[in-house]
Design a protein around this motif. Structure first.
Motif, PDB file in Angstrom:
ATOM      1  N   LYS A 272       0.848  -1.186   0.000  1.00 23.54           N
ATOM      2  CA  LYS A 272       0.000   0.000   0.000  1.00 23.54           C
ATOM      3  C   LYS A 272       0.886   1.239   0.000  1.00 23.54           C
ATOM      4  N   PRO A 273       0.688   2.152  -0.972  1.00 23.17           N
ATOM      5  CA  PRO A 273       1.517   3.358  -1.035  1.00 23.17           C
ATOM      6  C   PRO A 273       1.162   4.334   0.077  1.00 23.17           C
ATOM      7  N   ILE A 274       2.024   5.306   0.283  1.00 22.14           N
ATOM      8  CA  ILE A 274       1.883   6.198   1.436  1.00 22.14           C
ATOM      9  C   ILE A 274       0.609   7.029   1.382  1.00 22.14           C
ATOM     10  N   ILE A 275       0.133   7.364   0.180  1.00 22.33           N
ATOM     11  CA  ILE A 275      -1.101   8.146   0.069  1.00 22.33           C
ATOM     12  C   ILE A 275      -2.287   7.406   0.679  1.00 22.33           C
ATOM     13  N   TYR A 276      -2.274   6.082   0.615  1.00 22.11           N
ATOM     14  CA  TYR A 276      -3.360   5.303   1.211  1.00 22.11           C
ATOM     15  C   TYR A 276      -3.496   5.635   2.694  1.00 22.11           C
ATOM     16  N   TYR A 277      -2.368   5.683   3.396  1.00 24.06           N
ATOM     17  CA  TYR A 277      -2.388   5.941   4.839  1.00 24.06           C
ATOM     18  C   TYR A 277      -2.778   7.383   5.138  1.00 24.06           C
TER      19      TYR A 277
END
Length: 217
Positions: free
Chosen positions: A109-114
């Motif tokens: 999961k890329p950082i934008i998801y978080y």
């Protein structure tokens, strides 16, 4: 979650993890070294991270990201070097943050998801579950990766422009245009994020309806 609440969550997070540390740094920088002032400022997002861990039993990626920025800024102050390198200190930090965005594309999961989970899902368990359920759709995963890549490219693009500027302009001209470039790129990135999220949100809603009621052929 309605738009006003999402915007409210974003503003509160930016205030705690960005605004307050910057205010603390501005107040302290005249009374101590830049490294010490930045180190103290970095404590605020770190404290927010610990609070989030204690309350939700999960790591707050956004707060860690912001704290990392202040810690890297403190390290950049120690670099010293030529006049050009000193003028580019903040851009070193921006570049590293951009690389973090791009490297996160290699993870599940890329950082934008978080970031999105933090701002959109808030503390409502139903909203958290609904947001997490979106990940099973390939389109949602694609959107998160495109947004992550977009922000990584924007941050690295700022560095490239600043490097060109510092070696082609006078110090006075660089200082006059530097913030204009930074805020201009951030403004474009934020505007693109808003429009792309709005368009992709409609498309995801259509995909979810189609999956719930498949058309018989």
């Amino acid at each position: 979650m309605n738009r006003k609440k999402i915007i409210g969550n974003i503003l509160v997070s930016l205030l705690i993890n960005g605004g307050l540390p910057l205010l603390v740094y501005t107040i302290l920088e005249g009374h101590m070294t830049d490294v010490m002032a930045l180190s103290i400022a970095a404590i605020i997002p770190l404290l927010d991270t610990f609070y989030h861990i204690l309350k939700h039993k999960k790591l707050d990626v956004f707060a860690v990201f912001m704290a990392t920025g202040f810690i890297l800024s403190a390290g950049a102050v120690l670099l010293g070097g030529s006049q050009q390198l000193i003028l580019l200190r903040e851009s070193f930090v921006t570049g590293i943050m951009g690389l973090i965005f791009l490297v996160s594309l290699l993870f599940p999961k890329p950082i934008i998801y978080y970031f999105a989970f933090r701002f959109i899902a808030s503390n409502d368990e139903n909203q958290k579950q609904a947001f997490a359920d979106n990940w099973k759709f390939a389109y949602a995963r694609k959107v998160m990766r495109i947004m992550t890549a977009g922000w990584g490219a924007a941050l690295l693009g700022e560095v490239v422009i600043k490097v060109i500027m510092v070696y082609s302009l006078s110090v006075t001209a660089f200082l006059a245009l530097s913030n204009l470039v930074m805020y201009g790129i951030l403004g474009i990135a934020i505007g693109w994020t808003y429009l792309y999220r709005k368009q992709s949100g409609r498309r995801l809603a259509e995909i979810k309806r189609e999956s719930a009621f498949p058309i018989l052929k």
